[in-house]
Design an enzyme around this catalytic site. Structure first.
Site, PDB file in Angstrom:
ATOM      1  N   SER A 182       0.124  -3.914   0.862  1.00  0.00           N
ATOM      2  CA  SER A 182      -1.203  -3.849   1.533  1.00  0.00           C
ATOM      3  C   SER A 182      -1.901  -2.574   1.637  1.00  0.00           C
ATOM      4  O   SER A 182      -3.251  -2.382   1.775  1.00  0.00           O
ATOM      5  CB  SER A 182      -1.358  -4.577   3.116  1.00  0.00           C
ATOM      6  N   HIS A 210      -1.653 -10.961   1.714  1.00  0.00           N
ATOM      7  CA  HIS A 210      -2.492 -10.440   1.130  1.00  0.00           C
ATOM      8  C   HIS A 210      -2.435 -11.246  -0.454  1.00  0.00           C
ATOM      9  O   HIS A 210      -3.343 -10.638  -1.186  1.00  0.00           O
ATOM     10  CB  HIS A 210      -2.430  -9.056   0.782  1.00  0.00           C
ATOM     11  N   LYS A 241      -6.836 -13.698   6.892  1.00  0.00           N
ATOM     12  CA  LYS A 241      -7.399 -13.078   5.871  1.00  0.00           C
ATOM     13  C   LYS A 241      -8.288 -14.035   4.751  1.00  0.00           C
ATOM     14  O   LYS A 241      -9.475 -14.117   5.270  1.00  0.00           O
ATOM     15  CB  LYS A 241      -6.300 -12.240   4.966  1.00  0.00           C
TER      16      LYS A 241
END
Length: 393
Positions: A182, A210, A241
């Site tokens: 990340s 991610h 996310k």
């Protein structure tokens, strides 16, 4: 005489002396490509809202519809009466989308790691972890009774060194890695890790927070990107996310799901996700299943922005994803860079110690599918202006 909290003031003063103290910005509207920060319209380049789904009309409507049917909150942990059919629908959708046997939803990605790791290993087992794994993995490892060993970041020779030295002394060995790291935006070497796991009889655990929604077919993640379905034992993802809502999940085998429902502490001792979140998650997954247009737009925007940052002379590290670090080094200078960009109408958060090692300060640019060409060009213009002022380019 009672102790006081003056020592906290001293710690805060130390942050100020180091130039890393910050006041939290206040966003007065939705998280999108352009936001309102305290009355100012700002181009936002620091959210994890990769696909722009956090403010998507279909997603918002689904959240409202769920509240009308199911109420505002789940009212209980799953093991009592918080296990609504909407939650099970989301888990079925996730398992289908990830092409795994089963999925189990947690209240956050952090809860996934601190709940799952301690439930799947015990004393007498070994965890082998990449040195740059996310803080939630580190915390999850600290909470379990297994021994741990660290290998150098993405260094397969060092991973094998650890396994050669230690594997024989333990009943089980679990290799843990982020799928996408990340802070730097680089990818784990998953094919090599899988090969190593097969060679040394290890389990594999990938935190794909991610990667989910970003890599692979329509955002199915890093495992899909590498074509490793069935090769990873535990796939962790977030729903906060790219999915644009809140929560986390573990995609795994059916028997693991049954076990976690009995032993994962966040599921046993914290209320289940609210219906609004579940309705929104379900719609986001439906949108991703229908089309890859959002992931394609994300990558188009990211490649454009990174290309122009490089042309200007910025150091953007070894990013392989839309996460784009702009390396600065000095902590105080990093925060100055962030502040001056904000003064110019661009919000990019400065990342400094303890999130990254001292001397490795950077701005972390997070590109979204919702950014327009105008947004990107405006931000690039300001990066160039402030970068020259601070003698970074």
């Amino acid at each position: 005489m009672k102790d006081t909290l003056h020592y906290i003031d001293e710690w805060i003063d130390q942050l100020k002396e180091e130039g890393v103290y910050r006041e939290l910005p206040v966003n007065t509207g939705p998280c999108d490509h352009v936001i309102e920060l305290e009355g100012e319209t700002i181009v936002n380049m620091s959210s994890n809202n990769y696909l722009g789904l956090a403010n998507n009309e279909r997603v918002k409507k689904a959240a409202c519809d769920a509240v009308k049917t199911y109420g505002a909150g789940a009212g209980s942990v799953r093991t009592i009466v918080g296990n609504q059919d909407l939650l099970e629908d989301v888990e079925d959708l996730l398992a289908d989308f990830k092409e795994e046997e089963a999925a189990i939803v947690f209240q956050s990605g952090l809860n996934c790691n601190i709940g799952t790791i301690q439930a799947i290993v015990k004393k007498g087992d070994l965890i082998v972890s990449d040195e740059l794994n996310h803080a939630s993995i580190i915390d999850g490892i600290r909470l379990c009774k297994a021994d741990k060993a660290i290998f150098n970041h993405s260094d397969m020779n060092d991973l094998e060194r650890v396994l050669k030295e230690k594997r024989k002394d333990y009943e089980r060995c679990l290799i843990i890695t982020d799928g996408v790291f990340s802070m730097d935006g680089d990818l784990a070497k998953l094919p090599s890790i899988v090969d190593m796991a097969e060679k040394y009889d290890c389990l594999t655990y990938v935190d794909d927070a991610h990667g989910s929604g970003v890599l692979g077919r329509s955002g199915r993640g890093t495992v899909d990107h590498y074509g490793l379905h069935g090769k990873i034992d535990f796939i962790i993802g977030t729903l906060s996310k790219a999915i644009g809502v809140i929560g986390g999940y573990v995609a795994t085998k059916e028997n693991v799901k049954k076990w976690l429902l009995h032993r994962a502490r966040p599921l046993l001792f914290s209320t289940a996700l609210p219906p609004a979140a579940l309705g929104a998650i379900k719609e986001s997954l439906t949108i991703l299943s229908e089309s890859d247009e959002h992931t394609k737009k994300l990558w188009s925007n990211a490649n454009y922005f990174k290309k122009h940052l490089r042309k200007m002379g910025f150091d953007i590290g070894h990013s392989q994803t839309p996460i784009t670090p702009v390396m600065v080094g000095n902590e105080a200078k990093t925060m100055t860079f962030s502040k001056q960009l904000l003064d110019e109408g661009v919000f990019v958060s400065g990342i400094v110690f303890p999130t990254v090692p001292k001397g490795k300060g950077r701005l972390r640019v997070m590109i979204s599918a919702s950014h327009t060409q105008k947004d990107l060009d405006f931000a690039l213009e300001k990066f160039e202006k402030v970068g020259k002022t601070l003698k970074l380019i």
